[in-house]
Design an enzyme around this catalytic site. Structure first.
Site, PDB file in Angstrom:
ATOM      1  N   ALA A 341       1.118  25.933   1.422  1.00 28.14           N
ATOM      2  CA  ALA A 341       2.076  25.501   2.436  1.00 28.14           C
ATOM      3  C   ALA A 341       2.233  26.539   3.551  1.00 28.14           C
ATOM      4  O   ALA A 341       2.325  27.733   3.287  1.00 28.14           O
ATOM      5  CB  ALA A 341       3.437  25.251   1.782  1.00 28.14           C
ATOM      6  N   GLU A 399      10.993  34.736   6.065  1.00 31.22           N
ATOM      7  CA  GLU A 399      10.867  34.048   4.773  1.00 31.22           C
ATOM      8  C   GLU A 399      12.230  33.700   4.180  1.00 31.22           C
ATOM      9  O   GLU A 399      12.311  32.910   3.234  1.00 31.22           O
ATOM     10  CB  GLU A 399      10.103  34.931   3.772  1.00 31.22           C
ATOM     11  CG  GLU A 399       8.717  35.352   4.218  1.00 31.22           C
ATOM     12  CD  GLU A 399       7.774  34.188   4.469  1.00 31.22           C
ATOM     13  OE1 GLU A 399       7.994  33.106   3.913  1.00 31.22           O
ATOM     14  OE2 GLU A 399       6.823  34.361   5.258  1.00 31.22           O
ATOM     15  N   HIS A 502      -2.469  34.751  -1.031  1.00 33.97           N
ATOM     16  CA  HIS A 502      -2.170  35.809  -0.056  1.00 33.97           C
ATOM     17  C   HIS A 502      -3.164  36.961  -0.073  1.00 33.97           C
ATOM     18  O   HIS A 502      -3.161  37.781   0.844  1.00 33.97           O
ATOM     19  CB  HIS A 502      -0.741  36.323  -0.301  1.00 33.97           C
ATOM     20  CG  HIS A 502       0.285  35.220  -0.192  1.00 33.97           C
ATOM     21  ND1 HIS A 502       0.373  34.216  -1.124  1.00 33.97           N
ATOM     22  CD2 HIS A 502       1.224  34.953   0.741  1.00 33.97           C
ATOM     23  CE1 HIS A 502       1.340  33.377  -0.778  1.00 33.97           C
ATOM     24  NE2 HIS A 502       1.871  33.793   0.344  1.00 33.97           N
ATOM     25  N   TYR A 512       8.296  38.589   1.000  1.00 32.61           N
ATOM     26  CA  TYR A 512       8.993  37.708   0.047  1.00 32.61           C
ATOM     27  C   TYR A 512       9.971  38.513  -0.801  1.00 32.61           C
ATOM     28  O   TYR A 512      11.001  38.011  -1.215  1.00 32.61           O
ATOM     29  CB  TYR A 512       7.997  36.961  -0.844  1.00 32.61           C
ATOM     30  CG  TYR A 512       6.991  36.169  -0.042  1.00 32.61           C
ATOM     31  CD1 TYR A 512       7.384  35.051   0.676  1.00 32.61           C
ATOM     32  CD2 TYR A 512       5.657  36.558   0.034  1.00 32.61           C
ATOM     33  CE1 TYR A 512       6.470  34.329   1.439  1.00 32.61           C
ATOM     34  CE2 TYR A 512       4.743  35.855   0.786  1.00 32.61           C
ATOM     35  CZ  TYR A 512       5.149  34.737   1.489  1.00 32.61           C
ATOM     36  OH  TYR A 512       4.246  34.038   2.244  1.00 32.61           O
TER      37      TYR A 512
HETATM   38  O1  X8Z Z   1       3.601  31.562   0.398  1.00 34.53           O
HETATM   39  C1  X8Z Z   1       4.731  31.157   0.314  1.00 34.53           C
HETATM   40  C2  X8Z Z   1       5.224  30.037   1.234  1.00 34.53           C
HETATM   41  C3  X8Z Z   1       4.568  30.090   2.551  1.00 34.53           C
HETATM   42  S1  X8Z Z   1       5.110  31.436   3.513  1.00 34.53           S
HETATM   43  C4  X8Z Z   1       4.900  28.703   0.599  1.00 34.53           C
HETATM   44  N1  X8Z Z   1       5.570  31.644  -0.636  1.00 34.53           N
HETATM   45  C5  X8Z Z   1       5.149  32.677  -1.567  1.00 34.53           C
HETATM   46  C6  X8Z Z   1       4.119  32.160  -2.568  1.00 34.53           C
HETATM   47  O2  X8Z Z   1       3.883  30.942  -2.612  1.00 34.53           O
HETATM   48  O3  X8Z Z   1       3.566  32.960  -3.320  1.00 34.53           O
HETATM   49  C7  X8Z Z   1       6.960  31.256  -0.850  1.00 34.53           C
HETATM   50  C8  X8Z Z   1       7.370  31.976  -2.097  1.00 34.53           C
HETATM   51  C9  X8Z Z   1       6.404  33.107  -2.269  1.00 34.53           C
HETATM   52 ZN    ZN Z   2       7.082  31.315   4.094  1.00 34.60          ZN
END
Ligand code: X8Z
Ligand code: ZN
Length: 604
Positions: A341, A399, A502, A512
């Site tokens: 996402a 975030e 990531h 985060y």
């Molecule tokens: O990558 C994200 C979002 C997009 S900025 C969906 N998050 C991290 C993950 O999925 O690892 C949100 C929570 C942590």
């Molecule tokens: Zn995000």
């Protein structure tokens, strides 16, 4: 969050000193430079963003070729601008312009040196890594192939240890070939960081927080020490419950938790095993949003509309029509896309905002939609600023706001939007331990993970971790911080970190961690200010225009001021603190401590 580096301002600022002739011409040169940057950002930014959108939405040979080439040119151009920005280092300028110049010098995640060939090589690697993840698929000997979503359908729901192991191991095959590419990328990136005046990429990544990088890292560690006892209590309880359910063979009562048994591919959220760890699982006291979404037959777009409605209720303007027309909400069946996402600010001057998400009709994605809209409404709030100031006060702010609002998805709110009736709301409120447990399995569990991930990357950037102990160090750190281990011994042939978006996507992760700490500080401050006196988990800012005004006006500052100023605007404090998250979960912590009384907690 996605956007190519943003650019700058036309505002003329009067400096306090009377400039000499030489200064005047240098000041004029600076104005011309900053105007050029702004103009280019406005003209080229949207085109590059569109190329990037296409490359993530249609992973093909050609789309990757185009974005790799654009990436090279764009980065070289940005490096040139960073160099020019440095030429104004000695000039006395306003705070605003100094900030713009600094942004031009530091807005890199993986910079190459100023060299055509190395820039092209780096761009090719970063593009390929993201595509390898986005298009990742593993085929078993029986000929059946699975992508991430198919593997996650198993990991998130199955209770069969063998099936879980197969799914976890299958997905972790996809990142093996990334390892040499990743190492080469770091090598080039480190040279680039060095050319920009940093010791290495770690130094660059942690120097963006309006304080010296070592001080910032100490701050993050200090807060972790505050939150750690809460995490350890949760870990202890979850382990005991999994042990009860699966027996010693699968989850022992003294070792760290096996990652594949936690209801999430990376063990970063345990909410999918809520029913195993909370004793009242069969009663209707726990609100099950997945069931409500199913029963009401909500579409993916309906889910996004509910989230939009929350933001509108506190005073945000509705999203533009183009958001609904151009976003991707449903996983396409006929092509490969990056499903992770994301929220996009493609053309700030025209408010072209989009999300790209393969929405599943469940509670987890309902929450993630709020997260993504947090980014989108942030963009909308600061898009009036010069392009160089279009960014979060720091990346953690970006975030945090969507997550902040999910703390307001209380039973009372769910009753207001007609998801549950009065009786269900009363039952849910009564069972506040269940409610806090559900929140903690996501909101607390992610904290050590979000801290360790960049510590591991920093180890590579600094050369403390090498290709010989890449995987070993990954699991060593996961064990230390999270008390989590792989299902079995993992050799250096694997690159397990690469199976998390990531890492191949080069998205810094400390954001985060910050968000998960700050969101509780924001929540507490906004609730207290609106006169709320009960437990923090009962407070919802839904419909609260004063809280909304605070959020919107903080967002509207963008990155034009140090983050501490923005932070102070909402919380009255300039410091991160674990106190708010601890107060939020205080009733749960008391309950956990009772449950854990005769258990041995912790791990080796
Ligand atoms: O990558 C994200 C979002 C997009 S900025 C969906 N998050 C991290 C993950 O999925 O690892 C949100 C929570 C942590
Ligand atoms: Zn995000």
């Amino acid at each position: 969050m996605k956007k190519f580096i943003s650019i700058l301002s036309i505002v003329v600022i009067v400096t306090s000193c009377v400039p000499s002739g030489e200064q005047t011409s240098k000041l004029e040169e600076l104005d011309i430079f900053l105007n050029e940057v702004e103009k280019q950002n406005l003209e080229l930014g949207p085109v590059i963003s569109s190329a990037s959108w296409i490359s993530s939405n249609f992973i093909t040979y050609d789309s990757q070729k185009v974005i790799a080439d654009y990436g090279t040119r764009y980065t070289l151009d940005a490096l040139e601008k960073a160099r020019r920005a440095s030429s104004f280092d000695e000039l006395e300028v306003s705070d605003e312009k100094r900030r713009m110049l600094n942004i031009l010098k530091t807005s890199f995640v993986m910079p190459p040196p100023l060299d055509d060939e190395l820039a092209a090589e780096l761009s090719k690697i970063t593009t390929s890594l993201e595509a390898m993840y986005g298009g990742g698929e593993h085929c078993f000997e029986d000929g059946n192939c699975y992508d991430l979503e198919a593997f996650e359908a198993i990991i998130d729901n199955s209770r069969n240890p063998e099936e879980l192991l197969r799914a976890w191991s299958g997905w972790h095959e996809i990142s093996k070939p990334m390892k040499p590419m990743y190492m080469r990328m770091v090598e080039i990136g480190n040279q680039g960081a060095n050319d920009l005046g940093y010791q290495n990429l770690s130094d660059l990544w942690f120097s963006k927080y309006d304080m010296p990088s070592d001080e910032f890292l100490m701050e993050t560690d200090r807060v972790w020490e505050e939150v750690k006892p809460l995490y350890e209590a949760l870990h202890c309880h979850v382990r005991a419950k999994l042990n009860e359910h699966y027996g010693d063979e699968i989850v022992s009562n003294s070792n760290p938790l096996p990652v594949h048994m936690l209801g999430n591919m990376w063990g970063q959220s345990w909410s999918n095993i809520y029913d195993l760890v909370y004793p009242k699982q069969d009663e209707i006291s726990t609100v099950n949003l997945t069931k409500i979404i199913e029963e009401r037959n909500l579409s993916e777009i309906d889910m996004v509309e509910y989230a939009e409605d929350f933001f509108i209720s506190i005073g945000f303007e509705a999203l533009p029509e183009t958001f609904w027309e151009r976003s991707l909400f449903v996983k396409p069946v006929d092509r490969s896309v990056v499903c992770h996402a994301s929220a996009w600010n493609l053309d700030p001057a025209n408010n072209d905002l989009r999300i790209k998400m393969c929405i599943e009709k469940n509670e987890e994605d309902f929450i993630t939609i709020h997260h993504e809209l947090g980014h989108i409404f942030y963009y909308q709030a600061y898009n009036h600023l010069p392009t160089l100031f279009q960014g979060g006060a720091n990346d953690g702010f970006h975030e945090a706001f969507g997550d902040l609002l999910t703390l307001s998805i209380t039973p009372e709110y769910l009753k207001k939007i007609d998801f549950i009736n009065q009786e269900e709301a009363d039952l849910a409120e009564e069972d506040f331990i269940g409610l806090l447990m559900k929140q903690a399995l996501e909101g607390v569990v992610i904290i050590p993970w979000a801290l360790m991930l960049d510590k591991w990357r920093a180890g590579i950037f600094k050369g403390d971790i090498t290709e010989d102990n890449l995987n070993e160090s990954w699991w060593e750190m996961r064990k230390n911080y999270q008390g989590i281990v792989p299902p079995s011994e993992r050799s250096e042939a694997y690159f397990d970190a690469g199976a998390k978006y990531h890492i191949p996507g080069n998205t810094p992760y400390t954001r985060y961690y910050l968000a998960r700490i700050m969101q509780y500080q924001f929540h507490e401050a906004l609730c207290k200010e609106s006169g709320f006196e009960g437990y923090l988990h009962e407070c919802s800012v839904y419909g609260n225009k004063d809280a909304g005004e605070k959020i919107i006006s903080t967002m509207a500052i963008g990155q034009s001021l140090p983050w501490q100023d923005a932070f102070e605007k909402i919380t009255g404090s300039r410091e991160l603190s674990g106190e708010s998250i601890l107060s939020y979960y205080a009733p749960l912590k008391t309950w956990l401590d009772e449950q854990n009384q005769n258990r041995t907690c912790g791990w080796e």
